[in-house]
Design an enzyme around this catalytic site. Structure first.
Site, short mmCIF file in Angstrom:
data_model
loop_
_atom_site.label_atom_id
_atom_site.label_comp_id
_atom_site.label_asym_id
_atom_site.label_seq_id
_atom_site.Cartn_x
_atom_site.Cartn_y
_atom_site.Cartn_z
CG HIS A 37 -1.90 -1.12 1.42
ND1 HIS A 37 -1.90 -2.21 2.35
CD2 HIS A 37 -2.91 -1.27 0.52
CE1 HIS A 37 -2.90 -2.96 2.30
NE2 HIS A 37 -3.52 -2.56 1.26
CD GLN A 153 -9.60 -4.31 -6.70
OE1 GLN A 153 -10.25 -4.71 -5.80
NE2 GLN A 153 -8.54 -3.68 -6.19
CG MET A 184 4.59 -7.21 0.72
SD MET A 184 5.03 -5.64 1.40
CE MET A 184 6.76 -5.99 1.73
O1 PAF Z 1 -8.17 -3.56 -3.44
C1 PAF Z 1 -8.68 -3.42 -2.32
O2 PAF Z 1 -8.25 -3.24 -1.31
C2 PAF Z 1 -10.21 -3.51 -2.46
O3 PAF Z 1 -11.05 -4.21 -3.60
C3 PAF Z 1 -10.91 -1.87 -2.85
C4 PAF Z 1 -10.35 -1.34 -4.12
C5 PAF Z 1 -10.29 -0.87 -1.72
C6 PAF Z 1 -12.19 -1.60 -2.74
O4 PAF Z 1 -12.80 -1.85 -1.44
#
Ligand code: PAF
Length: 283
Positions: A37, A153, A184
């Site tokens: 992140h 996604q 990770m």
């Molecule tokens: O990738 C993620 O952590 C989730 O799918 C997101 C994009 C925050 C949507 O809840």
């Protein structure tokens, strides 16, 4: 760093930045932040005047037997990492603010969710699509950054931008790995020490596939069989899928002659992990 706890506060914050002609970069997360992140935040920071992080464990993207109730959380640590990464504002909404009583709308994509993780998580991407659309409408970003570990996604969000005429630039962040190669993920926290050893088999099997392709193997089936038997040699592994597919449509390919996405999902004990690699056989 501002902390906004309701969607109206967040929306006002963003409208004020827009009035000041400031641009907004957005990184959506479900919290329990790790270096993956942080790398998305670091990628986003120089792209705009401001950087917004959201932390929201979205119930709509979890199936009935999934880990919604046990999803890990450590808000204090998340806020410390966000501050360090130069985040301007954190959006920390409550569930009933995002999904008030009588919430009725769904967003369904027609074919991208039919592949890979969508097969075993049938409602997952509908839930992602609705929450991301809502977060975009609340936060009004110019740019949004999504990690490439969740490749499906990322493709779904890109398609959503096209289909809904949303004018937000989608930037992909590369997969960040532990020293031993494990991608990770917040869910790595669920793994015991011995499961951790099994979890490394995902990354190792991607390398095995690369080697076979470099030696001239072009048959997905032959490679998948070797990857599967490699992974199944580790305790507590249950293969969900291994797929060689087209990086745009996510449809399976029957021969590896052009760049492909190799995507994989494996359950280690109760923890479902994913990983992937973009492979260009000409290199
Ligand atoms: O990738 C993620 O952590 C989730 O799918 C997101 C994009 C925050 C949507 O809840």
């Amino acid at each position: 760093m501002d902390i906004l706890k309701t969607k109206s506060e967040m929306h006002e914050w963003s409208k004020t930045r827009k009035k000041e002609s400031k641009t907004i970069c957005f990184v959506p997360t479900m919290g329990y932040l790790h270096q993956g992140h942080v790398s998305l935040l670091e990628k986003g920071r120089p792209l705009c005047d401001t950087l917004v992080l959201s932390i929201f464990v979205n119930p709509a993207q979890f199936g009935p037997n999934e880990d919604l109730d046990s999803y890990p959380s450590n808000i204090e640590n998340d806020l410390a990492l966000a501050r360090k990464a130069g985040v301007t504002a954190v959006f920390l909404p409550r569930k009933d603010d995002i999904y008030p009583e009588n919430f009725q709308t769904e967003i369904k994509l027609q074919s991208l969710p039919d592949h890979l993780c969508g097969k075993s998580r049938p409602i997952h991407f509908d839930g992602v699509a609705i929450v991301v659309t809502k977060l975009f409408n609340i936060i009004l970003p110019d740019i949004a950054v999504f990690g490439q570990k969740d490749y499906q996604q990322l493709q779904i969000i890109r398609q959503l931008m096209l289909d809904l005429d949303l004018d937000i630039e989608i930037v992909a962040g590369e997969i960040i790995r532990e020293k031993d190669g494990l991608a990770m993920s917040s869910r790595n926290a669920y793994l015991s020490e011995s499961q951790r050893v099994s979890a490394r088999s995902l990354f190792k099997s991607l390398n095995l596939a690369r080697e076979l392709i470099a030696r001239g193997e072009t048959r997905p089936g032959a490679i998948i069989r070797q990857m599967a038997s490699f992974i199944q040699g580790f305790p507590e592994t249950a293969l969900d899928y291994i797929s060689f597919c087209d990086p745009q449509t996510l449809e399976d390919v029957d021969s590896i002659k052009h760049p492909v996405l190799l995507a994989i999902a494996v359950k280690i004990g109760k923890t479902r992990l994913i990983d992937n690699a973009l492979i260009d056989p000409s290199q």
